[in-house]
Design an enzyme around this catalytic site. Structure first.
Site, PDB file in Angstrom:
ATOM      1  N   HIS A 276       1.397   3.981   1.896  1.00 47.19           N
ATOM      2  CA  HIS A 276       1.935   4.776   3.004  1.00 47.19           C
ATOM      3  C   HIS A 276       3.457   4.911   2.933  1.00 47.19           C
ATOM      4  CE1 HIS A 276      -1.890   4.105   5.638  1.00 47.19           C
ATOM      5  NE2 HIS A 276      -2.012   5.129   4.827  1.00 47.19           N
TER       6      HIS A 276
ATOM      7  N   HIS B 288       0.846  -1.207   0.000  1.00 48.78           N
ATOM      8  CA  HIS B 288       0.000   0.000   0.000  1.00 48.78           C
ATOM      9  C   HIS B 288       0.874   1.247   0.000  1.00 48.78           C
ATOM     10  CE1 HIS B 288       0.782  -0.513   4.274  1.00 48.78           C
ATOM     11  NE2 HIS B 288       0.258   0.660   4.555  1.00 48.78           N
TER      12      HIS B 288
ATOM     13  N   HIS C 218       4.401  -4.473  10.731  1.00 51.05           N
ATOM     14  CA  HIS C 218       4.900  -3.839  11.954  1.00 51.05           C
ATOM     15  C   HIS C 218       5.063  -4.838  13.093  1.00 51.05           C
ATOM     16  CE1 HIS C 218       4.392   0.437  10.761  1.00 51.05           C
ATOM     17  NE2 HIS C 218       3.409  -0.031  10.016  1.00 51.05           N
TER      18      HIS C 218
ATOM     19  N   ASP D 247      -0.315  -3.884   6.225  1.00 51.30           N
ATOM     20  CA  ASP D 247      -0.942  -3.341   7.438  1.00 51.30           C
ATOM     21  C   ASP D 247      -2.413  -3.733   7.539  1.00 51.30           C
ATOM     22  OD1 ASP D 247       1.463  -2.186   8.013  1.00 51.30           O
ATOM     23  OD2 ASP D 247       0.819  -0.106   7.730  1.00 51.30           O
TER      24      ASP D 247
ATOM     25  N   ASP E 176       5.751   4.931   5.098  1.00 52.66           N
ATOM     26  CA  ASP E 176       6.584   3.998   5.864  1.00 52.66           C
ATOM     27  C   ASP E 176       6.634   2.611   5.226  1.00 52.66           C
ATOM     28  OD1 ASP E 176       3.896   3.595   6.651  1.00 52.66           O
ATOM     29  OD2 ASP E 176       4.530   2.674   8.539  1.00 52.66           O
ATOM     30  N   HIS E 177       6.060   2.472   4.030  1.00 53.60           N
ATOM     31  CA  HIS E 177       6.176   1.236   3.250  1.00 53.60           C
ATOM     32  C   HIS E 177       6.812   1.481   1.882  1.00 53.60           C
ATOM     33  CE1 HIS E 177       3.655  -1.389   5.896  1.00 53.60           C
ATOM     34  NE2 HIS E 177       3.397  -0.190   6.382  1.00 53.60           N
TER      35      HIS E 177
ATOM     36  N   HIS F 124      -7.516  -0.551   5.581  1.00 52.31           N
ATOM     37  CA  HIS F 124      -6.440   0.327   6.086  1.00 52.31           C
ATOM     38  C   HIS F 124      -6.234   1.457   5.066  1.00 52.31           C
ATOM     39  CE1 HIS F 124      -2.746   1.504   8.093  1.00 52.31           C
ATOM     40  NE2 HIS F 124      -2.060   1.334   6.986  1.00 52.31           N
TER      41      HIS F 124
HETATM   42 ZN   LIG Z   1      -0.008   1.733   6.479  1.00 48.35          ZN
END
Ligand SMILES: [Zn+2]
Length: 255
Positions: free
Chosen positions: A58, A56, A171, A133, A60-61, A114
């Site tokens: 985001h 996805h 995570h 996530d 942080d990915h 998400h």
């Molecule tokens: Zn995420």
């Protein structure tokens, strides 16, 4: 030859994962939270990065994608619905598509909630799933873009994968998730066992994942919204599972 994996922390609590096909030498990073730890894992394993499979959009990915792409000229595969928000995408995929990493074959599962375009990668033959996530060990992602109903359906889709499937999530949240889960199912013995196990892993500095779908079904309250005792335990006996899920998720947001 069976797939090999490597898992390591990126940023503060993100997981980086490498999936390696020993037959062809191909190696995929599942998401790219941060380039440096992924480079370190490649160096330590001697593997060559050929693909990045994005779950996805985001940051942080995806933050590590540009640097990795520049250095390794790897292929970047991303969910069609989010490709515009992800850097350097080469190939977009949707539900039912297959993604090859050398001789390893993954199925694309759309798991929205998400984010609206979130996908998971299920490598059936290797009994592995990379769920980003959507599903966490004893938890699930926040419902940021979708509806609780959508997220519940996505979680059921992952719950329906074969029991022996080992899933990797985005995570390391297991300890906090267990603390919350105990408030929903204080008498769940499988959850108590998972708590003891997670404490040992964390004390030893080891990751608490992967986990099998079979183990997770017994202890993750977000996968158990349709278990009558779980609904009754939070005062929602007889309510639709999606509503029970929404209530559990709302409580976790405030926990
Ligand atoms: Zn995420």
């Amino acid at each position: 030859m069976p797939a090999e994996t490597r898992i390591f922390i990126c940023r503060s609590d993100n997981y980086g994962v490498l999936l390696h096909d020993p037959e062809s030498g191909a190696t995929a990073a599942i998401d790219a939270p941060e380039a440096a730890p992924i480079e370190a894992a490649l160096k330590a394993s001697g593997w060559r990065l050929t693909d990045i499979l994005v779950t996805h959009h985001h940051a942080d990915h995806t933050d590590g994608i540009p640097a990795l792409k520049q250095k390794h000229k790897c292929r970047v595969v991303a969910p069609a619905a989010e490709a515009a928000k992800i850097p350097a995408v080469d190939e977009t995929v949707r539900e039912g598509d297959k993604v090859k990493v050398g001789s390893l074959v993954g199925n694309v599962l759309e798991t929205p909630g998400h984010t609206l375009g979130h996908i998971s990668y299920w490598f059936h033959g290797d009994r592995l799933a990379f769920v980003g996530d959507t599903l966490f060990s004893i938890g699930c992602g926040r419902v940021i873009e979708g509806t609780p109903e959508q997220m519940w359906r996505s979680l059921v889709k992952l719950r329906d994968l074969p029991n022996e499937t080992e899933f990797y999530c985005g995570h390391e949240y297991t300890a906090a998730n267990i603390k919350f889960a105990r408030t929903i199912e204080p008498n769940n013995k499988d959850l108590a066992a998972r708590e003891a196990e997670a404490k040992q892993e964390i004390a030893a500095g080891r990751p608490t994942i992967p986990v099998t779908i079979a183990e997770e079904k017994l202890a993750n309250p977000f996968l158990r919204a349709d278990v009558p005792e779980v609904a009754a335990g939070i005062g929602m006996a007889g309510k639709p599972a999606a509503e029970v899920f929404a209530e559990i998720r709302a409580r976790k947001n405030k926990f």
